[in-house]
Write a protein that holds these residues in place. Structure first.
Motif, PDB file in Angstrom:
ATOM      1  N   GLN A  65       0.855  -1.181   0.000  1.00  0.00           N
ATOM      2  CA  GLN A  65       0.000   0.000   0.000  1.00  0.00           C
ATOM      3  C   GLN A  65       0.900   1.243   0.000  1.00  0.00           C
ATOM      4  OE1 GLN A  65      -2.730  -0.430   3.379  1.00  0.00           O
ATOM      5  NE2 GLN A  65      -4.116  -1.655   2.130  1.00  0.00           N
ATOM      6  N   MET A  66       0.304   2.426  -0.111  1.00  0.00           N
ATOM      7  CA  MET A  66       1.085   3.656  -0.163  1.00  0.00           C
ATOM      8  C   MET A  66       0.437   4.714   0.725  1.00  0.00           C
ATOM      9  SD  MET A  66       2.065   3.751  -4.233  1.00  0.00           S
ATOM     10  CE  MET A  66       3.730   4.398  -3.942  1.00  0.00           C
ATOM     11  N   ALA A  67       1.212   5.739   1.071  1.00  0.00           N
ATOM     12  CA  ALA A  67       0.705   6.841   1.892  1.00  0.00           C
ATOM     13  C   ALA A  67       1.413   8.127   1.498  1.00  0.00           C
ATOM     14  CB  ALA A  67       0.924   6.552   3.378  1.00  0.00           C
ATOM     15  N   SER A  68       0.692   9.237   1.603  1.00  0.00           N
ATOM     16  CA  SER A  68       1.253  10.548   1.291  1.00  0.00           C
ATOM     17  C   SER A  68       0.598  11.605   2.155  1.00  0.00           C
ATOM     18  CB  SER A  68       1.028  10.882  -0.196  1.00  0.00           C
ATOM     19  OG  SER A  68       1.440  12.205  -0.484  1.00  0.00           O
ATOM     20  N   THR A  69       1.361  12.630   2.505  1.00  0.00           N
ATOM     21  CA  THR A  69       0.781  13.760   3.229  1.00  0.00           C
ATOM     22  C   THR A  69      -0.064  14.627   2.304  1.00  0.00           C
ATOM     23  OG1 THR A  69       2.897  14.885   2.873  1.00  0.00           O
ATOM     24  CG2 THR A  69       2.515  13.906   5.044  1.00  0.00           C
ATOM     25  N   ASP A  70       0.077  14.464   0.990  1.00  0.00           N
ATOM     26  CA  ASP A  70      -0.776  15.159   0.025  1.00  0.00           C
ATOM     27  C   ASP A  70      -1.933  14.233  -0.315  1.00  0.00           C
ATOM     28  OD1 ASP A  70      -1.955  16.700  -1.913  1.00  0.00           O
ATOM     29  OD2 ASP A  70      -0.388  16.391  -3.420  1.00  0.00           O
ATOM     30  N   ALA A  71      -3.005  14.349   0.463  1.00  0.00           N
ATOM     31  CA  ALA A  71      -4.135  13.433   0.308  1.00  0.00           C
ATOM     32  C   ALA A  71      -5.444  14.173   0.550  1.00  0.00           C
ATOM     33  CB  ALA A  71      -4.001  12.264   1.275  1.00  0.00           C
ATOM     34  N   ASP A  72      -6.508  13.679  -0.072  1.00  0.00           N
ATOM     35  CA  ASP A  72      -7.848  14.216   0.087  1.00  0.00           C
ATOM     36  C   ASP A  72      -8.632  13.324   1.042  1.00  0.00           C
ATOM     37  OD1 ASP A  72     -10.876  14.158  -0.863  1.00  0.00           O
ATOM     38  OD2 ASP A  72     -10.049  16.095  -1.511  1.00  0.00           O
ATOM     39  N   PRO A  73      -9.413  13.897   1.986  1.00  0.00           N
ATOM     40  CA  PRO A  73     -10.142  13.069   2.956  1.00  0.00           C
ATOM     41  C   PRO A  73     -11.112  12.090   2.308  1.00  0.00           C
ATOM     42  CG  PRO A  73     -10.179  15.383   3.603  1.00  0.00           C
ATOM     43  CD  PRO A  73      -9.598  15.340   2.224  1.00  0.00           C
ATOM     44  N   LEU A  74     -11.660  12.468   1.149  1.00  0.00           N
ATOM     45  CA  LEU A  74     -12.636  11.620   0.472  1.00  0.00           C
ATOM     46  C   LEU A  74     -11.995  10.724  -0.569  1.00  0.00           C
ATOM     47  CD1 LEU A  74     -15.564  10.767  -0.101  1.00  0.00           C
ATOM     48  CD2 LEU A  74     -15.732  12.739  -1.661  1.00  0.00           C
ATOM     49  N   TYR A  75     -11.142  11.300  -1.433  1.00  0.00           N
ATOM     50  CA  TYR A  75     -10.610  10.568  -2.582  1.00  0.00           C
ATOM     51  C   TYR A  75      -9.271   9.878  -2.317  1.00  0.00           C
ATOM     52  CZ  TYR A  75     -14.157  13.176  -5.151  1.00  0.00           C
ATOM     53  OH  TYR A  75     -15.334  13.714  -5.593  1.00  0.00           O
ATOM     54  N   GLY A  76      -8.623  10.188  -1.213  1.00  0.00           N
ATOM     55  CA  GLY A  76      -7.342   9.556  -0.928  1.00  0.00           C
ATOM     56  C   GLY A  76      -6.171  10.354  -1.473  1.00  0.00           C
ATOM     57  N   MET A  77      -5.067   9.668  -1.761  1.00  0.00           N
ATOM     58  CA  MET A  77      -3.830  10.332  -2.158  1.00  0.00           C
ATOM     59  C   MET A  77      -3.988  11.142  -3.441  1.00  0.00           C
ATOM     60  SD  MET A  77      -0.505   7.954  -1.479  1.00  0.00           S
ATOM     61  CE  MET A  77      -0.670   7.229  -3.090  1.00  0.00           C
ATOM     62  N   ASN A  78      -3.408  12.338  -3.436  1.00  0.00           N
ATOM     63  CA  ASN A  78      -3.257  13.101  -4.664  1.00  0.00           C
ATOM     64  C   ASN A  78      -1.959  12.724  -5.378  1.00  0.00           C
ATOM     65  OD1 ASN A  78      -5.645  14.672  -4.299  1.00  0.00           O
ATOM     66  ND2 ASN A  78      -4.550  15.942  -2.824  1.00  0.00           N
ATOM     67  N   THR A  79      -0.937  12.362  -4.606  1.00  0.00           N
ATOM     68  CA  THR A  79       0.312  11.886  -5.188  1.00  0.00           C
ATOM     69  C   THR A  79       0.036  10.633  -6.010  1.00  0.00           C
ATOM     70  OG1 THR A  79       1.444  12.665  -3.190  1.00  0.00           O
ATOM     71  CG2 THR A  79       2.692  11.213  -4.676  1.00  0.00           C
ATOM     72  N   ALA A  80       0.570  10.566  -7.228  1.00  0.00           N
ATOM     73  CA  ALA A  80       0.330   9.425  -8.102  1.00  0.00           C
ATOM     74  C   ALA A  80       0.807   8.129  -7.445  1.00  0.00           C
ATOM     75  CB  ALA A  80       1.051   9.632  -9.436  1.00  0.00           C
ATOM     76  N   ALA A  81      -0.061   7.122  -7.398  1.00  0.00           N
ATOM     77  CA  ALA A  81       0.180   5.910  -6.602  1.00  0.00           C
ATOM     78  C   ALA A  81       0.943   4.846  -7.391  1.00  0.00           C
ATOM     79  CB  ALA A  81      -1.144   5.351  -6.109  1.00  0.00           C
ATOM     80  N   TYR A  82       2.155   5.194  -7.811  1.00  0.00           N
ATOM     81  CA  TYR A  82       3.017   4.277  -8.554  1.00  0.00           C
ATOM     82  C   TYR A  82       4.330   4.062  -7.805  1.00  0.00           C
ATOM     83  CZ  TYR A  82       0.148   5.223 -12.746  1.00  0.00           C
ATOM     84  OH  TYR A  82      -0.883   5.345 -13.656  1.00  0.00           O
ATOM     85  N   PHE A  83       4.903   2.860  -7.972  1.00  0.00           N
ATOM     86  CA  PHE A  83       6.263   2.586  -7.523  1.00  0.00           C
ATOM     87  C   PHE A  83       6.824   1.484  -8.408  1.00  0.00           C
ATOM     88  CE2 PHE A  83       3.535  -0.299  -5.152  1.00  0.00           C
ATOM     89  CZ  PHE A  83       4.241  -1.496  -5.084  1.00  0.00           C
ATOM     90  N   CYS A  84       8.120   1.247  -8.313  1.00  0.00           N
ATOM     91  CA  CYS A  84       8.780   0.213  -9.118  1.00  0.00           C
ATOM     92  C   CYS A  84       9.582  -0.704  -8.199  1.00  0.00           C
ATOM     93  CB  CYS A  84       9.704   0.855 -10.154  1.00  0.00           C
ATOM     94  SG  CYS A  84       8.856   2.006 -11.277  1.00  0.00           S
ATOM     95  N   LEU A  85       9.711  -1.968  -8.597  1.00  0.00           N
ATOM     96  CA  LEU A  85      10.486  -2.906  -7.784  1.00  0.00           C
ATOM     97  C   LEU A  85      11.268  -3.872  -8.661  1.00  0.00           C
ATOM     98  CD1 LEU A  85       9.162  -6.017  -7.539  1.00  0.00           C
ATOM     99  CD2 LEU A  85       7.439  -4.798  -6.226  1.00  0.00           C
ATOM    100  N   ASP A  86      12.272  -4.496  -8.058  1.00  0.00           N
ATOM    101  CA  ASP A  86      13.122  -5.463  -8.747  1.00  0.00           C
ATOM    102  C   ASP A  86      13.820  -6.320  -7.692  1.00  0.00           C
ATOM    103  OD1 ASP A  86      14.404  -6.823 -10.769  1.00  0.00           O
ATOM    104  OD2 ASP A  86      15.450  -5.081 -11.578  1.00  0.00           O
ATOM    105  N   LYS A  87      14.349  -7.446  -8.134  1.00  0.00           N
ATOM    106  CA  LYS A  87      15.213  -8.322  -7.340  1.00  0.00           C
ATOM    107  C   LYS A  87      14.616  -8.733  -5.995  1.00  0.00           C
ATOM    108  CE  LYS A  87      18.166  -8.126 -10.631  1.00  0.00           C
ATOM    109  NZ  LYS A  87      18.135  -9.217 -11.630  1.00  0.00           N
ATOM    110  N   LEU A  88      13.329  -9.054  -5.989  1.00  0.00           N
ATOM    111  CA  LEU A  88      12.736  -9.667  -4.810  1.00  0.00           C
ATOM    112  C   LEU A  88      13.404 -11.027  -4.588  1.00  0.00           C
ATOM    113  CD1 LEU A  88      10.592 -10.004  -2.581  1.00  0.00           C
ATOM    114  CD2 LEU A  88       8.995 -10.769  -4.361  1.00  0.00           C
TER     115      LEU A  88
END
Length: 315
Positions: free
Chosen positions: A286-309
Motif C-alpha cells: 500500500q502507499m501513503a502521502s501527506t498530500d491526500a484528500d479526505p474523500l478521494y485519498g492520495m493526490n500523489t500518483a500511486a506508482y512505484f517500481c520494484l526489482d530483485k525480490l
C-alpha cells in the motif's frame, strides 16, 4: 482514488462520451470497482523449490518479446487484458485490466521503458493527461544491475526489465494489519511459491517518474511537496494462517527541513526491515502521502517500481 477517477474520466472522454458532472464520474467508478473484483483470477500453481532454496526475481527480455512499444521501450502486452496475473519464477503478481470502453489497469506489470521525461504539464483534465500514455518508466531508467552504458532518460535505449506497480487505494481496506488476507480484497499483492512458507531476504525499490515529478513540482492533482511532506511505500507480510503483519515503511520522498529527498537510483530495502515481516506466503503493498484528500485519498500518483525480490523457502 482521485487518480482512478482521472483515468476513468479520460477513458470515457476518448472512448465513448464525456461525463457531465462529478457525480457521473463517481457513479461510473462504482462500475469500475466491479471490474476490479471480477478480474482477480485464481493464482497459477507453481512448484515450490526445496526447503532452504533461495530464489531471486529474474526479469528477462523474453517477458517483453510481444510487449507494447512506446517511447523508450516496451511494456507488458497484457496490461489492459482482464483476468491475467503476471507470473515470473515462483512469484505471482496481482493484476487487473480492462479495455472495455476505456483502458484501465492496476496491480503489477513488467516494463523496460527508459523514458524519465516530465509529462505533467498537459492541458487536459487535471493537467496530468500527458502521463497516461507514458506511465511505464522508472527513475533509474532500467532494471537493477543494468550496464552503466544505459543512460536514464534516453528514449529508445532500453535496459533490463523491472516491475511497475499502480496501487488502487479505493479497493484496499485501511490499516489491514491483524486481519485475514484475501486476494480479492487488495490491489497489490505478490504470492510467493505455491504452498511453501518463505523468508524475505531482499527487495529493490525505485521511484516512478509520475510521483517523482508530482512531488517536485505538482502535476494537476498533486501539489509540490514542502517542508514536512512525505510519501512512502507500506509493505505487509501474510503468514501461513493468512494473518497480515504490521507494515514496514520504505520512504520514496521526504521533505526534511529545506531539502526534498527523492532517490532516483534503486534503493535496497534493509534486511532488518524485511525480517520484521516474518515468514510469509504473500506480500501486500500500500502507499501513503501527506498530500491526500479526505474523500478521494492520495493526490500523489500511486506508482512505484520494484526489482530483485529475493526469498528463501523455510517450510
Amino acid at each position: 482514488m482521485k487518480k482512478v477517477v482521472y483515468f476513468l474520466t479520460l477513458g470515457l472522454m476518448f472512448g465513448f462520451s464525456s461525463c457531465s458532472s462529478d457525480e457521473d464520474v463517481l457513479s461510473s467508478e462504482s462500475t469500475n470497482s466491479v471490474v476490479n473484483s471480477t478480474s482477480k483470477t485464481a493464482r497459477t500453481a507453481v512448484t515450490d523449490p526445496a526447503i532452504g532454496t533461495t530464489t531471486t526475481l529474474n526479469l528477462t527480455s523474453a517477458l517483453l518479446s510481444s510487449g507494447i512499444t512506446t517511447t523508450g521501450g516496451k511494456y507488458w502486452e497484457n496490461t489492459y487484458v482482464a483476468n491475467t496475473n503476471l507470473s515470473v519464477d515462483i512469484f505471482t503478481f496481482s493484476h487487473t485490466g480492462t479495455s472495455a470502453g476505456y483502458n484501465y489497469w492496476d496491480g503489477f506489470i513488467v516494463s523496460n521503458v527508459n523514458d524519465i521525461t516530465n509529462y505533467g504539464s498537459g492541458a487536459g483534465p487535471g493537467g496530468s493527461d500527458g502521463w497516461v500514455p507514458h506511465q511505464w518508466g522508472t527513475m533509474a531508467g532500467s532494471g537493477f544491475g543494468t550496464s552503466t552504458t544505459i543512460t536514464p532518460g534516453t528514449p529508445g535505449t532500453s535496459g533490463d526489465p523491472y516491475i511497475v506497480a499502480y496501487w488502487s487505494s479505493y479497493l484496499d481496506p485501511v490499516s489491514p494489519q491483524g486481519t485475514t488476507f484475501s486476494e480479492s480484497s487488495f490491489s497489490n499483492w505478490i504470492k510467493v511459491g505455491n504452498t511453501g512458507i518463505y523468508e524475505v531476504l531482499g527487495l529493490k525499490i525505485n521511484m516512478h517518474p509520475w510521483p517523482y515529478y508530482g512531488c517536485l513540482s505538482g502535476d494537476g492533482f498533486a501539489r509540490a511537496f514542502s517542508s514536512g511532506d512525505h510519501f512512502e511505500l507500506l509493505i505487509y507480510g501474510v503468514d501461513e494462517n493468512g494473518t497480515i503483519s504490521s507494515p514496514i515503511t520504505q520512504s520514496l520522498a521526504d521533505y526534511t527541513g529545506s531539502s526534498l529527498v527523492m532517490p532516483t537510483g534503486w534503493v535496497n530495502v534493509a534486511a532488518t526491515k524485511l525480517q520484521a515481516l516474518g515468514d510469509v506466503q504473500y506480500l501486500v503493498f500500500q502507499m501513503a502521502s501527506t498530500d491526500a484528500d479526505p474523500l478521494y485519498g492520495m493526490n500523489t500518483a500511486a506508482y512505484f517500481c520494484l526489482d530483485k525480490l529475493s526469498v528463501k523457502r523455510v517450510d
